[in-house]
Write a protein that holds these residues in place. Structure first.
Motif, short mmCIF file in Angstrom:
data_model
loop_
_atom_site.label_atom_id
_atom_site.label_comp_id
_atom_site.label_asym_id
_atom_site.label_seq_id
_atom_site.Cartn_x
_atom_site.Cartn_y
_atom_site.Cartn_z
N THR A 104 -2.94 0.28 -11.92
CA THR A 104 -3.00 -1.13 -11.55
C THR A 104 -4.08 -1.29 -10.51
O THR A 104 -4.09 -0.57 -9.51
CB THR A 104 -1.64 -1.59 -10.97
N ASN A 105 -5.00 -2.23 -10.76
CA ASN A 105 -6.11 -2.39 -9.82
C ASN A 105 -6.20 -3.82 -9.33
O ASN A 105 -5.60 -4.73 -9.88
CB ASN A 105 -7.42 -1.94 -10.46
N SER A 127 -9.25 6.42 -4.29
CA SER A 127 -7.82 6.31 -4.55
C SER A 127 -7.12 5.91 -3.26
O SER A 127 -7.60 6.19 -2.17
CB SER A 127 -7.25 7.63 -5.07
N ALA A 128 -6.00 5.22 -3.42
CA ALA A 128 -5.21 4.83 -2.27
C ALA A 128 -4.54 6.09 -1.74
O ALA A 128 -3.77 6.73 -2.44
CB ALA A 128 -4.18 3.79 -2.66
N PRO A 175 -7.75 0.85 -6.98
CA PRO A 175 -6.33 0.97 -7.30
C PRO A 175 -5.47 0.35 -6.21
O PRO A 175 -5.76 0.50 -5.02
CB PRO A 175 -6.10 2.47 -7.41
N MET A 176 -4.44 -0.35 -6.62
CA MET A 176 -3.51 -0.96 -5.65
C MET A 176 -2.72 0.15 -4.96
O MET A 176 -2.21 1.06 -5.62
CB MET A 176 -2.54 -1.90 -6.36
N PRO A 177 -2.61 0.09 -3.64
CA PRO A 177 -1.77 1.07 -2.94
C PRO A 177 -0.31 0.90 -3.36
O PRO A 177 0.13 -0.22 -3.64
CB PRO A 177 -1.95 0.72 -1.47
N GLN A 178 0.40 1.99 -3.40
CA GLN A 178 1.81 1.94 -3.76
C GLN A 178 2.53 0.98 -2.81
O GLN A 178 2.32 1.00 -1.60
CB GLN A 178 2.43 3.33 -3.66
N GLY A 179 3.37 0.11 -3.36
CA GLY A 179 4.13 -0.85 -2.56
C GLY A 179 3.45 -2.20 -2.46
O GLY A 179 4.11 -3.21 -2.29
N ALA A 180 2.13 -2.25 -2.57
CA ALA A 180 1.41 -3.52 -2.49
C ALA A 180 1.50 -4.24 -3.83
O ALA A 180 1.34 -3.63 -4.88
CB ALA A 180 -0.04 -3.30 -2.10
#
Length: 139
Positions: free
Chosen positions: A62-63, A95-96, A113-118
């Motif tokens: 997911t970006n 990468s996050a 890439p979206m950071p995990q949780g965001a």
């Protein structure tokens, strides 16, 4: 979520009915009935005769669709503003390194890439920065 005043994705015109939209499309588009097999080099500008699909998702993560600040939507206030310390940065191609912490924001760029949780990205024009803290509008 509240409509932001400077949202480039917002549509401010009158709504068109589904029947009006279908009639407009039908008046301007004609069906292609013939099928012809051509080389890939000659296929530019043509219409596919059948669906194709990729064997794997691209990008495989997911970006972010825009430059901005990634936050957790659950951290957004129902009223007023909230300040989020900006504690990271994710560029396209990188990468996050860590999940976005609750109550924090991460600077993010288109394609990164979206950071995990965001799960929310605010564009820079929709927020304010104050001494390294992001001020987000209410939800």
């Amino acid at each position: 979520m509240a409509q932001l005043s400077d949202d480039c994705f917002a549509f401010g015109g009158p709504m068109m009915s589904v029947d009006e939209a279908v009639a407009m499309i039908a008046a301007r588009v004609t069906a292609v009935r013939e099928i012809e097999t051509v080389s890939l080099a000659a296929a530019d500008g043509r219409i596919l005769a059948s669906d194709i699909s990729a064997s794997l998702p691209l990008p495989p993560f997911t970006n972010s669709a825009v430059d901005g600040y990634a936050v957790r939507s659950g951290d957004l206030p129902r009223e007023g503003e909230r300040a989020f310390p900006v504690t990271g940065r994710v560029q396209a191609g990188a990468s996050a390194e860590a999940p976005v912490e609750p109550g924090h924001a991460v600077r993010i760029f288109t394609g990164a890439p979206m950071p995990q949780g965001a799960d929310t990205v605010f564009m820079p024009g929709d927020v304010r920065l104050d001494q390294g803290r992001l001020l987000c509008p209410r939800d």
